[in-house]
Enzyme design. Structure first.
Site, PDB file in Angstrom:
ATOM      1  CG  HIS A  48      -2.054   0.984   1.097  1.00  0.00           C
ATOM      2  ND1 HIS A  48      -1.985   2.250   1.633  1.00  0.00           N
ATOM      3  CD2 HIS A  48      -3.258   0.895   0.476  1.00  0.00           C
ATOM      4  CE1 HIS A  48      -3.109   2.891   1.369  1.00  0.00           C
ATOM      5  NE2 HIS A  48      -3.895   2.089   0.665  1.00  0.00           N
ATOM      6  CG  HIS A  49       1.694   5.007  -2.910  1.00  0.00           C
ATOM      7  ND1 HIS A  49       2.831   5.582  -2.398  1.00  0.00           N
ATOM      8  CD2 HIS A  49       1.745   5.219  -4.247  1.00  0.00           C
ATOM      9  CE1 HIS A  49       3.540   6.116  -3.384  1.00  0.00           C
ATOM     10  NE2 HIS A  49       2.906   5.905  -4.516  1.00  0.00           N
ATOM     11  CB  SER A  50      -0.445   4.486   3.482  1.00  0.00           C
ATOM     12  OG  SER A  50      -0.579   3.109   3.781  1.00  0.00           O
TER      13      SER A  50
END
Length: 504
Positions: A165-167
């Site tokens: 996930h890009h977070s």
């Protein structure tokens, strides 16, 4: 085939159970619950729920037990990969990182299939990742997983697919972290090395001329920055790219993605680079512009291949505005060595999303001289290097977040991206043959899904190869293999032009 692959992924649905148990004693006292940064929170908005994909082509069969054993001693040492993202009790709008015990059986996924029943292994892998992009990772576990496919394809003996996930971090940092988990094949204890940037010499100019040049550079940077920030603002307000066959419809961020990639010779890029006094990034951009121009010319001509297009006679509409949004992490990325030390020695390393925007105009036209694509691309990139666009757009986004809140900041980012056509990136890879926990890699193919763009193009170098990766919404681009072929063919045309002119 596609439904069979989808069922494999469906069976891996995680349990809806959150484990927040922590170790006791001194370690528990040292742990701190860190809040997610505003940029990380942005990637949890429904219209910006982005996942980074890294496809690893291996030269040997993948052994899951070896992978799991090494993940414990490397990747799981990184706090982002062993933490949950949970709502803060004191502030429901905030989220925090909470360390947890990681169950690798939920993160390392090894689907069962019989390769003898598969007609096309390449298509099987393509459909598997396509179906993977229909899903997300449950918040009951750290937001990453690794899919291991022991299937022999055209370019590899097995395929690994990292999904993150890009977070958890920006694309460049995540790829650096992945490389920090690899070692050189020739020297198994040595980390891979990246090409060093070419240093520009100041020459023999005197002090007066240097001062004049510095003043002119500052003025140019000031002017370019003001123009770029103005274009950013008008793009956020109303300025859109021309409607074209590459531009996704509203809601494209919710559609699955098809990942198409091809590996070509990095030596061809270097030959063009040296002949034209450019960079690898300039060449990648020029080749992409040439490939997109050829593809769009065919689409606008309804697939007519009878006429050879020329600069004066072609099917492209005039004044076609087509731009790429580049998401730039303005925070300096930690190097491979620093990330390896962080995992192995619990050292500190810089990490986090500080996202700025750069809007890069693409020249879509038919050029009689293929080298014109490179000249125009180099001029555009050189101008962007003399601008602080990414820093100022990051500051604007941060100010917007503080004044109007996360929802409206997400809307700003969404408008910027939906008002442009595509996303483009070029990542530098290792100079040596490397192995991922002892598994020699044939190629690296990074990409992403969940973004509003219908087209994302990534270039990734690896030793003497360059992999061109396309992530497409096939409802918008139904023939992504043709688009990839056009980019590869454009590389050949530009290379042949360099040789024909005696520049190589």
């Amino acid at each position: 085939m596609e439904s069979a692959v989808e069922s494999v992924i469906r069976r891996r649905k995680p349990e809806l159970r959150i484990n927040t148990e922590r170790s006791k004693g001194k370690e528990k006292e040292k742990e701190k619950e860190e809040l997610l940064s505003p940029s990380a929170l942005l990637f949890h908005q429904p219209n910006f729920n982005v996942y980074v994909i890294a496809i690893l082509g291996c030269k040997t069969r993948i052994y899951p037990d070896i992978i799991k054993h090494n993940l414990v001693h490397t990747l799981l040492k990184h706090p982002r990969f062993s933490s949950l993202q949970v709502r803060d009790e004191k502030n429901e709008k905030a989220m925090k990182w909470v360390r947890t015990q990681v169950d690798l059986d939920k993160h390392v996924i090894v689907p069962n299939f019989d390769q003898t029943t598969i007609d096309s292994p390449d298509k099987f892998v393509e459909h598997y990742i396509y179906n993977l992009s229909k899903t997300s990772i449950d918040n009951s576990q750290p937001l990453w997983d690794l899919h291991l496919l022991n299937i022999i394809t055209t370019e590899s003996e097995a395929v690994g697919v990292f999904r993150i996930h890009h977070s958890l971090g920006d694309g460049t940092s995540l790829m650096s972290l992945l490389l920090a988990c690899t070692r050189q094949i020739e020297f198994p204890h040595a980390l891979p090395t990246l090409p060093k940037k070419r240093e520009q010499s100041g020459g023999s100019r005197n002090v007066f001329r240097r001062c004049i040049s510095a003043i002119l550079l500052c003025l140019q940077m000031f002017w370019n920055t003001m123009v770029d920030v103005f274009m950013f603002m008008v793009t956020a307000l109303f300025l859109k790219d021309t409607d074209n066959p590459l531009k996704g419809p509203e809601g494209a961020e919710f559609t699955p993605r098809r990942f198409v990639y091809k590996t070509v010779s990095l030596d061809d890029f270097k030959l063009i680079k040296n002949a034209m006094n450019a960079t690898i990034n300039d060449v990648a951009l020029g080749v992409t512009q040439a490939g997109l121009s050829q593809y769009l010319n065919r689409i606008y001509g309804d697939g007519n291949k009878n006429d050879i297009p020329t600069e004066k006679q072609n099917n492209l509409p005039k004044k076609l505005r087509l731009r790429s949004t580049l998401l730039i992490n303005i925070r300096p990325s930690a190097g491979i060595q620093a990330l390896a030390d962080m995992m192995e020695k619990n050292a500190e390393a810089k990490w986090g999303n500080w996202i700025g925007y750069v809007l890069l105009p693409f020249d879509i036209a038919i050029r009689d001289d293929p080298l014109d694509y490179l000249r125009i691309a180099k001029a555009a990139v050189d101008r962007k290097k003399r601008s602080l666009e990414a820093v100022f757009t990051f500051s604007i986004a941060e100010l917007f977040l503080k004044v109007f809140g996360l929802k409206w900041a997400s809307e700003l980012s969404h408008r910027i991206i939906t008002h442009t056509t595509m996303c483009f990136s070029n990542l530098v890879g290792p100079q040596e043959e490397i192995g991922f926990y002892g598994h020699p890699l044939a190629y690296l193919a990074p990409s992403s899904y969940g973004q509003p763009h219908a087209l994302v193009i990534n270039f990734q170098s690896n030793v003497n190869k360059m992999t061109i990766v396309l992530s497409v919404d096939d409802g918008t681009i139904p023939n992504p293999h043709q688009l990839c072929d056009d980019i590869v063919e454009s590389l050949k045309l530009i290379k042949d032009a360099v040789i024909a002119k005696g520049l190589a």
